[in-house]
Enzyme design. Structure first.
Site, PDB file in Angstrom:
ATOM      1  N   GLU A  40       0.775  -1.022   0.341  1.00  0.00           N
ATOM      2  CA  GLU A  40      -0.493  -0.033   0.034  1.00  0.00           C
ATOM      3  C   GLU A  40       0.945   1.436   0.745  1.00  0.00           C
ATOM      4  O   GLU A  40       0.955   1.953   0.930  1.00  0.00           O
ATOM      5  CB  GLU A  40      -0.968  -0.296   1.324  1.00  0.00           C
TER       6      GLU A  40
ATOM      7  N   GLU B  25      -5.111  -8.149  -1.057  1.00  0.00           N
ATOM      8  CA  GLU B  25      -5.994  -7.967   0.406  1.00  0.00           C
ATOM      9  C   GLU B  25      -7.319  -7.800  -0.122  1.00  0.00           C
ATOM     10  O   GLU B  25      -7.591  -7.256  -0.865  1.00  0.00           O
ATOM     11  CB  GLU B  25      -5.653  -7.082   0.906  1.00  0.00           C
TER      12      GLU B  25
HETATM   13  P1  P53 Z   1      -6.443  -3.254   9.796  1.00  0.00           P
HETATM   14  C1  P53 Z   1      -6.841   1.254   5.713  1.00  0.00           C
HETATM   15  C2  P53 Z   1      -7.706   1.901   4.398  1.00  0.00           C
HETATM   16  C3  P53 Z   1      -6.942   0.476   3.743  1.00  0.00           C
HETATM   17  C4  P53 Z   1      -5.610  -0.587   3.873  1.00  0.00           C
HETATM   18  O1  P53 Z   1      -6.269  -3.014   7.816  1.00  0.00           O
HETATM   19  C5  P53 Z   1      -5.408  -0.485   5.089  1.00  0.00           C
HETATM   20  C6  P53 Z   1      -6.629   0.507   5.442  1.00  0.00           C
HETATM   21  C7  P53 Z   1      -4.970   0.071   7.241  1.00  0.00           C
HETATM   22  O2  P53 Z   1      -5.513   1.079   8.390  1.00  0.00           O
HETATM   23  O3  P53 Z   1      -4.366  -1.630   5.984  1.00  0.00           O
HETATM   24  C8  P53 Z   1      -4.097  -2.337   5.439  1.00  0.00           C
HETATM   25  O4  P53 Z   1      -5.859  -3.706  10.015  1.00  0.00           O
HETATM   26  C9  P53 Z   1      -3.130  -3.362   5.089  1.00  0.00           C
HETATM   27  C10 P53 Z   1      -3.194  -4.122   6.245  1.00  0.00           C
HETATM   28  C11 P53 Z   1      -3.508  -4.364   7.062  1.00  0.00           C
HETATM   29  C12 P53 Z   1      -5.170  -4.601   6.150  1.00  0.00           C
HETATM   30  O5  P53 Z   1      -5.387  -3.785   5.441  1.00  0.00           O
HETATM   31  O6  P53 Z   1      -6.931  -1.178   9.768  1.00  0.00           O
HETATM   32  O7  P53 Z   1      -2.170  -3.658   4.220  1.00  0.00           O
HETATM   33  O8  P53 Z   1      -1.932  -4.915   6.635  1.00  0.00           O
HETATM   34  O9  P53 Z   1      -4.175  -4.955   7.889  1.00  0.00           O
HETATM   35  C13 P53 Z   1      -6.515  -3.821   6.935  1.00  0.00           C
HETATM   36  O10 P53 Z   1      -8.112  -3.383   9.358  1.00  0.00           O
END
Ligand code: P53
Length: 484
Positions: free
Chosen positions: A190, A383
């Site tokens: 990201e 993801e």
């Molecule tokens: P968490 C924000 C928006 C989109 C993706 O996020 C994001 C975030 C960060 O908050 O992060 C990605 O754990 C990231 C992962 C993360 C996952 O999305 O905040 O690549 O490391 O855990 C989910 O719910």
């Protein structure tokens, strides 16, 4: 007859994780402290940025603390010691791919050490061997929201040009060590999160104005672009069989109304997101950013051959995360989402997760089509998932039908996109096993097919339990996405 009927053969079904959210073992076998390990759990679930924007002062405080009590990413879910049984569970679901990241500070504890740390490399040797045992393809992120903290303390991380050399020494070690072992790489997780001030950029802003922050972050990002392009070239040279991609947090956005000024505002918002893939896929800074930089008094310092390096280091595939969509209006919207990132307006047609992330499966199909039209290189959803609070019921089970629904809807839309003609390589859903949240450092924001018995304070047996979604995903993979 040119319309595909479903997921292609060899589709990479699996799950995705990051070192700092699963490994734990933060201070063993020579590992250095990372930027992720100085972040405390968010006090407000709906405002995660505040915690992730650490300063040199909060870093000092964190470095003095030799416990994991306040810093959940130091403890993870103990994957470091449980990788064998965890990978075995992934294999039981039929995983074809497992996305994980390497903790740079396990390999170069201070970022600029004379020699790589052999004990750190040994750990990943074992993890990859374990994957291979089950025919699981490791998909490896070189840097996922972290870097050796020492580089941040010493030179403010990516804000310094010197960090490029430190990174490319690290990547060279990895490409050589894992030639023929790792086939799929990606450079920065990201990468656009650098503009949010996530610690992954290493850039620490104390008392800067908004434009000064932007200046620092885009300069840091420029260094990351160069580093990424060098890594792509190294990878191709060292292991011509391997593929290496970029990674974007895709933020699909829609105009708030059909009013052209809203449509234009959404277009601008979109460009700020697609800027990153424009650079990494096309190998050039797009013109629209010149205007943005001018409007915000941003002046990038570039070395003479940076643009040539970026051009020569374009990626083989585009990977991205997709969780939600947002709405953009020309004027400040009243109805903000309650999302923990605080950007984007509310969409009356969508429901949101408990963290305010607006759930939009059709948006994934739109995104896939747009990416394919724009870039025409293979796409990889690395993801996607639902963070939710799970309950262990009296029968000792976790009935997570809401998670199955979320994933099913998104997989259905991927299938539609494939029928639209999109070249999609795979799908690694986020957090196949419950892990520490990147944004809030909570344990209770769970994504997994596998439940981990640990609470926000780090208490629990760490026992793993298969949720209902575990068996569901097993069936999805076994039928190559036909039985949803
Ligand atoms: P968490 C924000 C928006 C989109 C993706 O996020 C994001 C975030 C960060 O908050 O992060 C990605 O754990 C990231 C992962 C993360 C996952 O999305 O905040 O690549 O490391 O855990 C989910 O719910």
């Amino acid at each position: 007859e040119n319309v595909p009927t479903g997921f292609p053969k060899g589709f990479l079904w699996g799950g995705a994780t990051a070192a700092n959210q699963i490994e734990g073992a933060w201070n063993v076998d020579g590992k250095g402290l990372t930027t992720a390990e100085v972040v405390q759990k968010a006090t407000d679930r709906k405002n995660s940025l505040a915690m992730n924007q650490v300063t040199q002062a909060t870093i000092k405080q964190a470095m003095a603390d030799k416990t994991a009590d306040l810093y959940p990413k130091r403890r993870g879910i103990d994957f470091y010691h449980r990788y064998q049984s965890d990978i075995k569970l992934f294999a039981e679901m039929g995983f074809k791919a497992f996305r994980l990241s390497i903790a740079w500070a396990r390999i170069f504890p201070n970022g600029d050490d004379a020699q790589p740390n052999e004990a750190g490399l040994k750990f990943y040797d074992k993890v990859f061997a374990e994957c291979r045992k089950y025919g699981i393809e490791p998909v490896v992120t070189l840097s996922h929201y972290e870097m050796p903290l020492a580089l941040t303390v010493k030179q403010n991380g990516w804000a310094s040009r010197k960090t490029i050399a430190a990174f490319t020494r690290y990547t060279e070690v990895l490409f050589k060590r894992y030639r023929g072992v790792v086939k799929y790489w990606m450079t920065f997780n990201e990468i656009n999160a650098g503009t949010w001030g996530f610690t992954g950029t290493g850039a620490v802003d104390d008392q800067l104005t908004t434009n000064e922050k932007l200046q620092l972050r885009y300069q840091a990002l420029h260094h990351q672009f160069v580093a990424s392009a060098i890594a792509v070239q190294q990878c191709h040279k060292i292991d011509p069989q391997a593929k290496i991609g970029c990674m974007l947090a895709r933020m699909q956005t829609y105009p708030n109304t059909p009013n052209p000024v809203d449509v234009r505002a959404a277009q601008v918002q979109d460009q700020l997101n697609l800027f990153f893939t424009d650079v990494q896929v096309r190998g050039e800074y797009p013109e629209y950013m010149n205007r943005y930089f001018k409007d915000h008094q941003i002046k990038l310092k570039m070395a003479a051959d940076d643009q040539a390096v970026i051009k020569a280091g374009t990626v083989d595939y585009l990977s991205f995360s997709y969780y939600m969509s947002t709405v953009t209006a020309a004027t400040e919207q009243k109805a903000k989402t309650s999302g923990n990132l605080g950007f984007g307006g509310k969409n009356p047609y969508l429901k949101a997760s408990d963290w305010g992330w607006q759930i939009d499966p059709v948006g994934l199909r739109i995104t896939l089509n747009e990416f394919w039209d724009r870039y025409r290189i293979p796409l990889f959803v690395v993801e996607n998932g639902l963070g939710a609070v799970d309950q262990v019921t009296a029968d000792g089970k976790i009935h997570d039908s809401y998670r199955i629904d979320y994933l099913r809807q998104h997989i259905l839309q991927m299938k539609e996109a494939i029928k639209d003609g999109v070249d999609l390589m795979g799908y690694t859903m986020w957090g196949p096993i419950d892990l520490i949240s990147a944004g809030t450092s909570e344990m209770s924001k769970r994504y997994g097919f596998i439940y981990v018995d640990q609470d926000d304070a780090g208490k629990g047996t760490l026992r793993r339990i298969r949720k209902d979604s575990f068996y569901w995903y097993q069936k999805v993979i076994a039928t190559n996405g036909e039985d949803l």
